[in-house]
Design an enzyme around this catalytic site. Structure first.
Site, PDB file in Angstrom:
ATOM      1  NE  ARG A 104     -54.163  28.663 -11.810  1.00 47.01           N
ATOM      2  CZ  ARG A 104     -54.620  29.674 -11.071  1.00 47.01           C
ATOM      3  NH1 ARG A 104     -54.188  29.834  -9.843  1.00 47.01           N
ATOM      4  NH2 ARG A 104     -55.512  30.512 -11.563  1.00 47.01           N
ATOM      5  CB  THR A 108     -46.775  27.649  -5.849  1.00 50.40           C
ATOM      6  OG1 THR A 108     -46.805  28.366  -7.103  1.00 50.40           O
ATOM      7  CG2 THR A 108     -45.337  27.234  -5.554  1.00 50.40           C
ATOM      8  CG  ASP A 200     -59.596  26.958 -20.856  1.00 48.99           C
ATOM      9  OD1 ASP A 200     -59.354  27.817 -21.739  1.00 48.99           O
ATOM     10  OD2 ASP A 200     -58.779  26.653 -19.972  1.00 48.99           O
ATOM     11  CG  ASP A 203     -58.683  25.075 -24.068  1.00 48.28           C
ATOM     12  OD1 ASP A 203     -57.585  25.454 -24.541  1.00 48.28           O
ATOM     13  OD2 ASP A 203     -58.780  24.285 -23.120  1.00 48.28           O
TER      14      ASP A 203
END
Length: 209
Positions: A104, A108, A200, A203
């Site tokens: 990502r 933006t 996450d 993770d």
């Protein structure tokens, strides 16, 4: 509009509870993610076409059914999607595996492709994209866009946990791609995390923070 299949099977729901628990360690998280993925593969492949063949049992000749030669592919979105691949391969050992890597952009917030490796005969296959989380839908949409540009026309998306916002985004962008998901949770929070979710997934799969 594409169909959305939310899986209510007791085994899937029980195992999801283990994934959600913050006290579940990486080793158990990986094992349970694989188990859920295998159970999901059973549902994702429910519509595979069959054909009749003649075999010989120890008793007599018989007409029985086998999968009608449809080629399949599994495409994890790196890195968390890797946690679902082995579960699918347990039931679909002949499937080929491609990989798509996205990150990502911090400014933006749009997904940017950094890696794509697909089977050479990808246009002849039905591809199942796997990613544990369907949050904003950005990564899934970008991956489907990429795969369609390669000429693939048969695509499904399989996720462990999602939210209404992500499901809607994928449906609007790709109304021809059916979505298979173990749980559609309440919402996204201000940090684009699914609530209640499981944190996450990458993770927790690999013990990183």
């Amino acid at each position: 509009m594409s169909k959305v299949y939310e899986m209510s099977h007791p085994l899937i729901q029980h195992k999801l509870s283990i994934l959600r628990d913050k006290n579940t360690g990486a080793k158990e998280f990986r094992e349970v993610a694989k188990e859920i993925s295998m159970l999901m593969a059973y549902e994702v492949t429910r519509d595979l076409p069959l054909e009749e063949v003649e075999i010989e049992t120890p008793v007599c000749k018989a007409m029985t059914k086998v999968i009608a030669g449809r080629k399949l592919g599994i495409v994890p979105i790196l890195r968390a999607g890797l946690g679902m691949v082995d579960g699918f391969l347990s039931l679909l050992p002949a499937a080929k595996v491609g990989h798509v890597g996205l990150y990502r952009d911090p400014e933006t917030l749009e997904p940017v492709e950094y890696y794509c490796k697909l089977p050479t005969d990808v246009t002849e296959r039905e591809l199942i994209i796997v990613d544990p989380m369907l949050a904003t839908g950005g990564s899934a949409i970008a991956t489907i866009d990429l795969i369609k540009r390669k000429g693939v026309t048969q695509i499904k998306l399989a996720c462990l946990i999602g939210c209404p916002e992500g499901v809607k985004a994928v449906q609007e962008a790709h109304p021809d791609v059916d979505i298979y998901i173990a749980s559609i949770d309440e919402k996204l929070n201000d940090h684009a995390y699914i609530v209640p979710g499981l944190g996450d997934a990458g993770d927790r799969l690999y013990g990183t923070k």
